[in-house]
Design a protein around this motif. Structure first.
Motif, PDB file in Angstrom:
ATOM      1  N   UNK A 136      -6.084  18.526   1.225  1.00  0.00           N
ATOM      2  CA  UNK A 136      -6.029  17.794   2.268  1.00  0.00           C
ATOM      3  C   UNK A 136      -6.931  16.496   2.085  1.00  0.00           C
ATOM      4  N   UNK A 137      -8.051  16.849   1.611  1.00  0.00           N
ATOM      5  CA  UNK A 137      -8.967  15.760   1.111  1.00  0.00           C
ATOM      6  C   UNK A 137      -8.234  14.842   0.164  1.00  0.00           C
ATOM      7  N   UNK A 138      -7.503  15.269  -0.989  1.00  0.00           N
ATOM      8  CA  UNK A 138      -6.949  14.517  -1.821  1.00  0.00           C
ATOM      9  C   UNK A 138      -5.756  13.858  -1.075  1.00  0.00           C
ATOM     10  N   UNK A 139      -5.074  14.151  -0.209  1.00  0.00           N
ATOM     11  CA  UNK A 139      -4.020  13.616   0.535  1.00  0.00           C
ATOM     12  C   UNK A 139      -4.733  12.254   1.335  1.00  0.00           C
ATOM     13  N   UNK A 140      -5.612  12.590   1.966  1.00  0.00           N
ATOM     14  CA  UNK A 140      -6.421  11.565   2.908  1.00  0.00           C
ATOM     15  C   UNK A 140      -6.836  10.314   2.035  1.00  0.00           C
ATOM     16  N   UNK A 141      -7.485  10.656   0.782  1.00  0.00           N
ATOM     17  CA  UNK A 141      -7.817   9.549  -0.146  1.00  0.00           C
ATOM     18  C   UNK A 141      -6.676   8.787  -0.469  1.00  0.00           C
ATOM     19  N   UNK A 142      -5.302   9.554  -0.930  1.00  0.00           N
ATOM     20  CA  UNK A 142      -4.202   9.168  -1.417  1.00  0.00           C
ATOM     21  C   UNK A 142      -3.485   7.767  -0.390  1.00  0.00           C
ATOM     22  N   UNK A 143      -4.030   8.205   0.830  1.00  0.00           N
ATOM     23  CA  UNK A 143      -3.438   7.736   1.801  1.00  0.00           C
ATOM     24  C   UNK A 143      -4.320   5.969   2.271  1.00  0.00           C
ATOM     25  N   UNK A 144      -5.699   6.635   2.114  1.00  0.00           N
ATOM     26  CA  UNK A 144      -6.657   5.613   2.565  1.00  0.00           C
ATOM     27  C   UNK A 144      -7.057   4.564   1.703  1.00  0.00           C
ATOM     28  N   UNK A 148      -5.575   3.230  -1.411  1.00  0.00           N
ATOM     29  CA  UNK A 148      -4.595   2.218  -1.637  1.00  0.00           C
ATOM     30  C   UNK A 148      -4.734   1.052  -0.530  1.00  0.00           C
ATOM     31  N   UNK A 149      -4.643   1.408   0.715  1.00  0.00           N
ATOM     32  CA  UNK A 149      -4.363   0.377   1.823  1.00  0.00           C
ATOM     33  C   UNK A 149      -5.745  -0.329   1.843  1.00  0.00           C
ATOM     34  N   UNK A 150      -6.905   0.524   1.973  1.00  0.00           N
ATOM     35  CA  UNK A 150      -7.992  -0.010   2.022  1.00  0.00           C
ATOM     36  C   UNK A 150      -8.448  -1.274   1.012  1.00  0.00           C
ATOM     37  N   UNK A 183       1.023   7.529  -6.499  1.00  0.00           N
ATOM     38  CA  UNK A 183      -0.085   8.333  -6.551  1.00  0.00           C
ATOM     39  C   UNK A 183       0.075   9.634  -6.396  1.00  0.00           C
ATOM     40  N   UNK A 184       0.765   9.899  -5.188  1.00  0.00           N
ATOM     41  CA  UNK A 184       1.337  10.960  -4.866  1.00  0.00           C
ATOM     42  C   UNK A 184       2.113  11.963  -5.900  1.00  0.00           C
ATOM     43  N   UNK A 185       2.908  11.246  -6.363  1.00  0.00           N
ATOM     44  CA  UNK A 185       3.657  11.855  -7.599  1.00  0.00           C
ATOM     45  C   UNK A 185       2.536  12.234  -8.953  1.00  0.00           C
ATOM     46  N   UNK A 186       1.562  11.266  -9.098  1.00  0.00           N
ATOM     47  CA  UNK A 186       0.557  11.611  -9.996  1.00  0.00           C
ATOM     48  C   UNK A 186      -0.078  12.768  -9.717  1.00  0.00           C
ATOM     49  N   UNK A 187      -0.691  12.890  -8.475  1.00  0.00           N
ATOM     50  CA  UNK A 187      -1.305  14.166  -7.961  1.00  0.00           C
ATOM     51  C   UNK A 187      -0.397  15.470  -8.146  1.00  0.00           C
ATOM     52  N   UNK A 188       0.672  15.379  -7.724  1.00  0.00           N
ATOM     53  CA  UNK A 188       1.462  16.834  -8.063  1.00  0.00           C
ATOM     54  C   UNK A 188       1.667  16.831  -9.405  1.00  0.00           C
ATOM     55  N   UNK A 189       1.743  15.893 -10.359  1.00  0.00           N
ATOM     56  CA  UNK A 189       1.769  16.222 -11.783  1.00  0.00           C
ATOM     57  C   UNK A 189       0.391  17.048 -12.297  1.00  0.00           C
ATOM     58  N   UNK A 196       0.765  -1.146   0.012  1.00  0.00           N
ATOM     59  CA  UNK A 196       0.001  -0.157   0.057  1.00  0.00           C
ATOM     60  C   UNK A 196       0.859   1.215   0.017  1.00  0.00           C
ATOM     61  N   UNK A 197       1.998   1.194   0.720  1.00  0.00           N
ATOM     62  CA  UNK A 197       2.887   2.428   0.736  1.00  0.00           C
ATOM     63  C   UNK A 197       3.609   2.777  -0.712  1.00  0.00           C
TER      64      UNK A 197
END
Length: 359
Positions: A146-154, A156-158, A117-123, A110-111
């Motif tokens: 902040x919502x995007x960051x929360x989704x990026x973390x939640x 993939x792991x979920x 996907x963080x890199x994709x969001x930045x792009x 997940x990490x």
């Protein structure tokens, strides 16, 4: 007979594996774990500079901090996984429940997905800033970031935990999580690699489009806009370097992940080869984390300035530098401090003028 040959091969592989566990694990694993923890601490050092960041924090800097946290999280999870899956059972003789090991593997994968996907969001944010510069601040708000960051973390792991629990008779559905055959099957590994490689291809396309737009607009903008374009280009260059380190650090591991398994193209690779590949993958990632930290500090102006304030504050607390307090005030770039310094400068100038007039 064929059966005897297979038994001899199996016995030979078991003997090699036992020798590796007895001779290599006690030395290699502690060293590898130590480097992983050092890389995690290096990444987390940047987080200490958050209180000194200029407000409001830009979306790119906020996402960069989150991506850096993902780097540190992966280092910590891998260090724990190596200890739990290899060192404790085979060196210390302590057995860990299979469900704990499977959970660690889900978080580890997940990490990795979180990072890419963080890199994709930045792009995507870079691209939107180039295409819609006027609407950028109104659309890319701190709350949405902040919502995007929360989704990026939640997400993939979920998804990975749900996937590990949705296979009948395997994964979390198996008694004691003992049956994980799906994890070593080529289908699962191809899907995992696709989830990682596809964003990399999208990143390449997006950044090509961005640099084409910047090149086309380079001859049409005035001086003020040229400075903004130059700052944007520097920030995107930093992001592109981070993408490059991700590709170097993870593409070889992704390819070997698909090639080396029971039903892959190379199903019977020697245990020494597999161990060498896994070790090389970890080393590449450790180097990637150190390089990422250096790129963030050098490439992003806000982070570099915040780190200077952090070190100045450390000197102030330790009493190393007598002028540390003045340096901290000069480097801190919050609107309140800037206004205060301007007011002090204005009052000093006004007093000087009054004194001149009276004379």
């Amino acid at each position: 007979s064929t059966l005897n040959v297979e038994l001899r091969n199996f016995s030979r592989e078991e003997l090699e594996l036992r020798e590796l566990r007895e001779n290599v694990y006690p030395v290699m694993i502690p060293v590898l774990v130590a480097f992983l923890l050092v890389s995690a601490l290096t990444s987390l050092t940047i987080l200490l500079s958050v209180p000194f960041l200029k407000r409001p924090i830009s979306p790119i800097v906020r996402l960069s901090f989150s991506h850096n946290t993902a780097n540190a999280a992966f280092s910590i999870v891998v260090a724990i996984s190596i200890m739990v899956q290899s060192y404790m059972p085979f060196v210390l003789g302590i057995d860990i429940h299979d469900c704990i090991q499977l959970s660690l593997e889900a978080v580890r994968l997940g990490t990795i997905v979180v990072q890419v996907y963080h890199l994709l969001a930045v792009a995507c944010i870079h691209y939107y800033g180039c295409v819609r510069p006027i609407h950028y601040n109104a659309t890319v708000t701190p709350g949405r970031v902040k919502t995007i960051i929360a989704l990026l973390w939640a997400v993939p792991n979920l998804c990975l935990f749900v996937g590990f629990a949705s296979i009948p008779g395997q994964g979390f559905q198996a008694p004691g999580c003992t049956d994980v055959y799906f994890y070593f099957h080529v289908n699962f590994r191809v899907v995992t690699m696709t989830v990682i490689v596809t964003p990399m291809l999208l990143l390449t396309i997006i950044y090509c489009m961005i640099f084409r737009l910047l090149r086309e607009r380079g001859m049409e903008v005035v001086s003020g806009e040229q400075r903004a374009q130059q700052r944007r280009r520097k920030t995107m260059t930093t992001s592109l370097l981070i993408v490059g380190t991700f590709a170097i650090g993870w593409l070889p591991a992704s390819v070997s992940y698909v090639l080396l398994c029971d039903s892959c193209l190379i199903p019977n690779a020697p245990i020494t080869v597999r161990m060498a590949v896994h070790t090389a993958s970890y080393i590449l990632f450790i180097i990637k984390v150190f390089v990422d930290t250096f790129i963030y500090v050098v490439g992003l102006h806000d982070i570099r300035k915040a780190m200077k304030c952090l070190f100045t504050q450390i000197k102030l607390c330790c009493g190393v530098n007598k002028n540390a307090r003045e340096g901290l005030a000069l480097h801190t770039s919050t609107p309140t401090n800037t206004t205060l310094l301007n007011n002090l400068s204005y009052r000093r100038t006004q007093r000087q003028r009054d004194g001149t007039t009276e004379t």
